[in-house]
Every structure is written in structure tokens, then in C-alpha cells.
Enzyme design. Structure first.
Site, mmCIF file in Angstrom:
data_model
loop_
_atom_site.group_PDB
_atom_site.id
_atom_site.type_symbol
_atom_site.label_atom_id
_atom_site.label_comp_id
_atom_site.label_asym_id
_atom_site.label_seq_id
_atom_site.Cartn_x
_atom_site.Cartn_y
_atom_site.Cartn_z
ATOM 1 N N GLU A 40 0.863 -1.186 0.000
ATOM 2 C CA GLU A 40 0.000 0.000 0.000
ATOM 3 C C GLU A 40 0.898 1.234 0.000
ATOM 4 O O GLU A 40 1.750 1.385 0.886
ATOM 5 C CB GLU A 40 -0.907 -0.014 1.238
ATOM 6 C CG GLU A 40 -1.605 1.287 1.539
ATOM 7 C CD GLU A 40 -2.424 1.850 0.367
ATOM 8 O OE1 GLU A 40 -3.293 1.143 -0.155
ATOM 9 O OE2 GLU A 40 -2.155 3.010 -0.032
ATOM 10 N N SER A 117 -7.537 8.343 -2.770
ATOM 11 C CA SER A 117 -6.995 8.335 -1.412
ATOM 12 C C SER A 117 -5.731 7.495 -1.433
ATOM 13 O O SER A 117 -5.611 6.569 -2.234
ATOM 14 C CB SER A 117 -7.978 7.701 -0.421
ATOM 15 O OG SER A 117 -9.187 8.409 -0.382
ATOM 16 N N ASN A 119 -3.790 5.575 1.499
ATOM 17 C CA ASN A 119 -3.683 5.201 2.922
ATOM 18 C C ASN A 119 -4.065 3.740 3.035
ATOM 19 O O ASN A 119 -4.735 3.199 2.137
ATOM 20 C CB ASN A 119 -4.671 6.035 3.748
ATOM 21 C CG ASN A 119 -6.095 5.948 3.214
ATOM 22 O OD1 ASN A 119 -6.442 6.625 2.240
ATOM 23 N ND2 ASN A 119 -6.902 5.103 3.821
ATOM 24 N N MET A 123 -9.973 4.540 -0.174
ATOM 25 C CA MET A 123 -11.229 5.293 0.004
ATOM 26 C C MET A 123 -12.177 4.553 0.938
ATOM 27 O O MET A 123 -13.109 5.139 1.490
ATOM 28 C CB MET A 123 -11.928 5.476 -1.346
ATOM 29 C CG MET A 123 -11.474 6.674 -2.120
ATOM 30 S SD MET A 123 -12.674 7.012 -3.418
ATOM 31 C CE MET A 123 -11.844 8.355 -4.260
ATOM 32 N N THR A 128 -19.166 6.223 2.503
ATOM 33 C CA THR A 128 -20.451 6.350 3.201
ATOM 34 C C THR A 128 -21.065 4.988 3.504
ATOM 35 O O THR A 128 -22.052 4.891 4.230
ATOM 36 C CB THR A 128 -21.416 7.207 2.335
ATOM 37 O OG1 THR A 128 -20.720 8.400 1.964
ATOM 38 C CG2 THR A 128 -22.662 7.611 3.079
ATOM 39 N N ALA A 130 -22.780 2.882 1.617
ATOM 40 C CA ALA A 130 -24.018 2.464 0.946
ATOM 41 C C ALA A 130 -23.721 1.287 0.023
ATOM 42 O O ALA A 130 -22.797 1.352 -0.797
ATOM 43 C CB ALA A 130 -24.602 3.626 0.150
ATOM 44 N N VAL A 233 4.108 0.039 -5.362
ATOM 45 C CA VAL A 233 4.465 -0.830 -6.483
ATOM 46 C C VAL A 233 4.658 0.047 -7.718
ATOM 47 O O VAL A 233 3.789 0.837 -8.079
ATOM 48 C CB VAL A 233 3.399 -1.920 -6.702
ATOM 49 C CG1 VAL A 233 3.682 -2.714 -7.968
ATOM 50 C CG2 VAL A 233 3.365 -2.847 -5.491
ATOM 51 N N HIS A 442 -17.128 7.389 -7.886
ATOM 52 C CA HIS A 442 -17.474 6.020 -8.303
ATOM 53 C C HIS A 442 -16.967 5.764 -9.715
ATOM 54 O O HIS A 442 -17.740 5.467 -10.608
ATOM 55 C CB HIS A 442 -18.997 5.831 -8.296
ATOM 56 C CG HIS A 442 -19.636 5.982 -6.949
ATOM 57 N ND1 HIS A 442 -20.981 6.218 -6.772
ATOM 58 C CD2 HIS A 442 -19.110 5.906 -5.703
ATOM 59 C CE1 HIS A 442 -21.264 6.289 -5.487
ATOM 60 N NE2 HIS A 442 -20.146 6.117 -4.807
ATOM 61 N N ASN A 476 -13.576 -0.764 -8.891
ATOM 62 C CA ASN A 476 -14.729 -0.347 -9.690
ATOM 63 C C ASN A 476 -14.372 -0.315 -11.172
ATOM 64 O O ASN A 476 -15.245 -0.435 -12.037
ATOM 65 C CB ASN A 476 -15.195 1.041 -9.237
ATOM 66 C CG ASN A 476 -15.561 1.051 -7.761
ATOM 67 O OD1 ASN A 476 -16.015 0.041 -7.234
ATOM 68 N ND2 ASN A 476 -15.341 2.173 -7.092
#
Ligand code: FAD
Length: 520
Positions: A40, A117, A119, A123, A128, A130, A233, A442, A476
Site C-alpha cells: 500500500e 486516497s 492510505n 477510500m 459512506t 451504501a 508498487v 465512483h 470499480n
């Protein structure tokens, strides 16, 4: 002391968001004898790794975790640290950062709000939560196992179908929406509570699912699993049409390492997954193309006819994110109405729209509509073969536009959001707001899955990249259909399918290695 990186593992996973974590989880469950290294680029924020930042109770510690996710020029303000915030220009959510060269929204070009993001947790430490199930043409028709994988995704994300069942205004919200929208909708596509990846404890406190939940105890206690934070990486190593490992830059020491692997999973988000493949000279025709950001529209309404006296007995949102008064409601996508709606207390909506005097808690609700995009190969990320970005990977240019069909869908969604607001109460503001491209967070399609290798996809039904044995993509970016609903459940489901494929293939390999060793 410099940490040591393994010379070889069975599986190398790039990225620690929900989809990378799903590979680690399924492999830990199905093939505990496999060695797994996860790399990461961003820092570890909290313990357990991948914890959702909303679960960090202390405000200063939470702000620090958000800032730690924001890459090289963090904007969240923390005392004593420089902030790179530029409020005059663009919307950027805490815990995320924009492409440094992204255009100004006023220019109307490209994707100004494209964010990421960096970390442990990606994300997924900020989302949220959902988790709607895709329906009708959102579904991926060539995957017979899709429903099974979706159920697995719900299990490992800890999805709760109706976490706010007791919310005082949830029924009112849903009854009003149902009266407006449910006529002619098939079962499963009617107004419903939004499934959320959250655990409601007996005392009413909430634990939002981050990748920590996806990893689960089985991954954390797996002695053959290792997570390396601040490890970027830079290249997937490919020899004779096979992925054989990764080159990793230890950003703590500045040293580069080669880690050999039998399978490599790139789960580095919709921008950085195709970027890493490009840097590794894996460049199928569809790489970076069919970029899909769901055009997003927001509006707000004050609920009519709810008992203010009742509100006084209820607890107000305390941290700006709790949605217990109005619950979270779902207006599912249908082919006839190709958009997805979520309705929740405005405090939880990404963008504050109103500045009213002390509204009773829960009586102002935000409406967020996401539209299905008209997919085109020319909506794409273009990677430079010569220029590097500030992370040392190929520089990216975004080509993105809306078609006539997109404009028609957005118009229809605006009409629908007005209908929803009218049904609920008194709309706030004159008109719904169409957000800048990229605001949905998204992004899909840039390493899309296909049934056949016909130049319009990057990977096959198990997420393995066409023509590169042992190289898998996740996120995604793998979703090939123009889904309008929040995509993480679906991308985690596709990761389940990919991880099962690796487990089956590697399991057979490990058995034959053992037998070979025995007979040698
Ligand atoms: C505020 C917010 C709200 C959201 N709400 C929802 C929601 O309600 N529902 C929903 O479905 N989705 C939501 N999302 C989107 C959701 O968070 C993402 O869909 C999900 O996190 C994607 O998971 P992923 O594993 O593919 O990628 P990510 O979570 O983005 O993780 C990718 C990781 O890869 C790392 N990485 C990249 N390049 C490298 C490299 N070269 N080497 C090593 N590591 C690398 C990154 O640092 C990152 O940590 C939201 C996002 C945000 C920010």
C-alpha cells in the site's frame, strides 16, 4: 532499521482498499497455506489496519487520519501542519485528493473532481458505506455466479439491510417516496431502506465497515499474510506472458525491492490500476477507456408534517454523519429511470447545501441522484509514455465528456429529484445542483471485464487480464456495465470471483509442488 521485504510470495496484492482486502480475506479463508504480501503506497492510519475513520472518536485524531490519506499535498487542516487547501477552486472531500493537474470546473472540461486516497484502507476508510445491489441492465449478464459473489461481498463487508429500522422519520420518508415512484416498479426495484456496511451495537453505537472488516480476524491472524504500508508498487513484472512479481519502492527507506509472486492482483483504484499496467507495459486496447463517472445531482428538502415535538425527544446527529432520524432510503435504478437515488439526513450528504436556522434534527434531508453514463471508448485516461507524475508513474490526462443521451438522463434525473423533493416536503433552494464530473467518487470501466477478448475489455470473467497469466485487476474499474448505484459492493463481488479463481489455481499448483517435492 530497514524493514525486510520477502523475496517471493504466492500472491502479491497492490492496494489495501475494500477490493484488495477482499482478495486477502478470501485467500486467507480458502487457501491458508498461501503466502500473501499486500503493498500500500499510503500510510497506516489506525489499528486495526483499514479502520474506517468515522470510527475514530477523537476529532483531532480523525482529522489527522484524513490528512494522512491525502497524498503529497494534504488539505485537511491540522494544527501546526501546512494545509494545501484551495477552497476557491474545487470540491474535495476529507481523506481524498485531486489530480494535481485537474482542470477548473469552470472550464467545463475533463474531470475536475476526480479524486483518490492513499492510505491503508484506501477510500474504503472514508466511504459512506451504501451497498445497494445492482439491478436490471446494471447487472453483468455474462456472470452466472454474480448473485453468489454479491452475497459473499455482503458477508465480508458486513452489510446490514436496514440498520436504521427504528429511525423516527424513515417510514415517513419511504412512504412518501413510494407513493411517488413505486408504480410499475418490479419487486426488488421499489423504494427500500439503503443497505449499509455498518454494525449497530446493542447500545446504539455504530461501527462503519472499513477494509478492517473485510480483512476480518481470519486475515489478521493469518501468519502467511503481511501488509506493507508506504510501499509503492512501481511495476508488475511480466515474463513470457506471465505475471511473476512486482517491483516495490519502500517509501520509508527509499530502497527498491523485487518480490517474485505466482499471482499479482492490482487493486489500486480506477486511475492507478490502469496506470500501473501501463507502466508495466501491459497495454491492451481498452486500457484506461470506457471511463465512467456517474453524473451526480443533489438537492435538499425540509420534511413537511413531521412532529417537531417528537424530534425534541430524539438524539441529534452528533458527529455530522449519523443518520438515525430519517434513516437512509434507496430509490433503485431501473432501465426506465436510469438513475439511482439515496435520501438521507443532510448532515450525511457530501455537500452542505443549506444554511437554515437550527433545523430540527432529521427534518432536513439531502437527496443524491447518480446517473448511468452512456459508455464510450473515447472517455478515457491517457497515460504518457515519457512524462512521469509526482509519484514517478506515467502522467495522466483525462478525456471525458457527456453525450446527448447523458444530458437527457441528467434532465430526467433532475425532474425525478424534484418530484422526490416535492413528495417529501418543501424543497430548499431553487434547483437541484449538478456536480462537477468526478464528484461521484465512483469511477468505473478503466480495466473493464468482458466475456471475450474482443478489444473492448481488459480482463475476463475471473478478473484475469487477457493475455497475462496470473495478473488480476480489482476495483470499480473492472465493472463493465453503466451502473448508477454505489459500486463498491459490486466490485468486491467481482474480487470474490477473482480470489476464488486464484485459490483454485494456486491450490492445484501448491498440491503439485508438494507432490513433486515428495517424488524428487
Ligand atoms: C467520501 C466517500 C464516500 C463514498 N461512499 C460510497 C458509498 O456509499 N458506497 C460505495 O459503494 N462507494 C462509496 N465510495 C467509493 C468507495 O470508497 C470505493 O468504491 C472503494 O473504496 C473502492 O475500493 P478499491 O479497493 O477498489 O479502491 P481504494 O479504496 O481506492 O483503494 C486503492 C488503494 O490502492 C493504493 N494504491 C494505488 N496505487 C498504488 C501503488 N502503485 N502501490 C501500492 N498501493 C497503491 C491506494 O493508495 C489506495 O489505498 C465513497 C468514497 C468516498 C471517498
Amino acid at each position: 532499521m530497514a524493514r525486510s521485504f520477502p523475496a517471493a510470495v504466492d500472491v502479491a496484492i497492490v492496494g489495501s482498499g475494500p477490493t484488495g482486502a477482499a482478495y486477502a480475506r478470501i485467500l486467507s479463508e480458502r487457501l491458508p497455506e498461501a503466502t500473501i504480501a499486500m503493498f500500500e503506497v499510503g500510510p497506516l492510519l489506525a489499528d486495526p489496519p483499514g479502520l474506517h475513520v468515522k470510527n475514530i472518536a477523537d476529532d483531532a485524531a480523525r482529522a489527522r487520519a484524513q490528512r494522512g490519506s491525502e497524498g503529497l499535498h494534504p488539505h485537511t487542516v491540522v494544527a501546526g501542519e501546512r494545509s494545501y487547501a484551495d477552497p476557491s477552486r474545487r470540491v474535495v472531500r476529507p481523506g481524498t485528493f485531486l489530480l494535481p493537474e485537474s482542470p477548473d470546473p469552470a472550464d467545463g472540461a475533463g474531470m475536475p473532481a476526480l479524486a483518490m486516497s492513499a492510505n491503508v484502507g484506501g477510500m474504503g476508510a472514508h466511504w459512506t458505506c451504501a451497498c445497494p445491489v445492482p439491478g436490471e441492465s446494471e447487472r453483468i449478464g455474462f456472470l452466472p455466479e454474480l448473485d453468489d459473489w454479491l452475497r459473499e461481498a455482503q458477508r465480508i463487508l458486513g452489510v446490514n439491510p436496514d440498520p436504521f429500522a427504528g429511525a423516527p422519520f424513515a417510514d415517513v420518508v419511504r412512504e412518501r417516496l413510494a407513493a411517488e415512484f413505486d408504480r410499475d416498479r418490479a419487486p426488488g426495484r421499489r423504494i427500500a431502506p439503503m443497505p449499509l456496511a455498518v454494525t449497530v451495537h446493542d447500545d446504539g453505537s455504530l461501527a462503519w465497515s472499513g477494509p478492517d472488516v473485510v480483512f476480518g480476524a481470519v486475515t489478521r491472524s493469518n501468519p502467511r499474510f503481511e501488509l506493507f504500508a508506504e510501499a509503492q508498487v512501481q511495476r508488475v513484472l511480466v515474463e513470457d506472458g506471465r505475471a511473476v512479481g512486482v517491483r516495490v519502492l519502500d517509501r520509508q527507506s527509499g530502497e527498491a525491492h523485487e518480490v517474485r509472486a505466482r499471482a499479482v492482483v492490482v487493486a489500486a483504484d480506477a486511475l492507478r490500476t490502469p496506470q500501473l499496467l501501463f507502466a508495466s507495459e501491459v497495454r491492451p486496447e481498452a486500457l484506461g477507456r470506457y471511463l465512467n463517472d456517474q453524473p451526480q445531482i443533489v438537492f435538499a428538502v425540509r420534511l413537511d408534517g413531521v412532529d417537531d415535538a417528537e424530534v425534541d425527544h430524539r438524539r441529534a446527529a452528533e458527529d455530522g454523519t449519523i443518520v438515525e432520524q430519517g434513516g437512509v432510503s434507496w430509490v433503485p435504478f431501473t432501465d426506465r429511470e436510469p438513475f439511482h437515488g439515496q435520501v438521507m439526513q443532510l448532515d450525511a450528504s457530501p455537500i452542505p447545501l443549506v444554511d437554515e436556522d437550527e433545523p430540527a434534527p432529521g427534518t432536513i434531508v439531502g437527496l443524491g441522484w447518480f446517473c448511468a453514463k452512456d459508455l464510450r471508448p473515447e472517455d478515457r485516461l491517457e497515460f504518457s509514455p515519457t512524462r512521469l507524475d509526482e509519484w514517478g508513474l506515467p502522467a495522466v490526462a483525462v478525456h471525458y465528456g457527456l453525450t446527448e443521451r447523458d444530458h437527457a438522463t441528467i434532465d430526467a434525473a433532475q425532474a425525478a429529484i424534484r418530484r422526490a423533493a416535492g413528495a417529501l416536503g418543501r424543497p430548499i433552494g431553487d434547483a437541484p445542483l449538478v456536480l462537477a464530473p468526478g464528484a461521484s467518487l465512483h469511477y468505473q470501466g478503466t480495466t473493464r471485464m468482458g466475456a471475450h477478448d474482443d478489444g473492448t475489455s481488459v480482463c475476463g470473467p475471473t478478473s484475469q487480464v487477457w493475455g497475462v497469466d496470473g495478473l488480476y485487476v480489482a476495483g470499480n474499474n473492472v465493472i463493465p456495465t453503466p451502473i448508477a448505484c454505489n459500486p463498491t459492493l459490486t466490485s468486491v463481488a467481482l474480487a470474490v470471483g477473482g480470489a476464488r479463481d486464484i485459490a483454485a489455481r494456486l491450490g492445484a499448483q501448491l498440491v503439485s509442488d508438494t507432490e513433486g517435492g515428495r517424488s524428487a
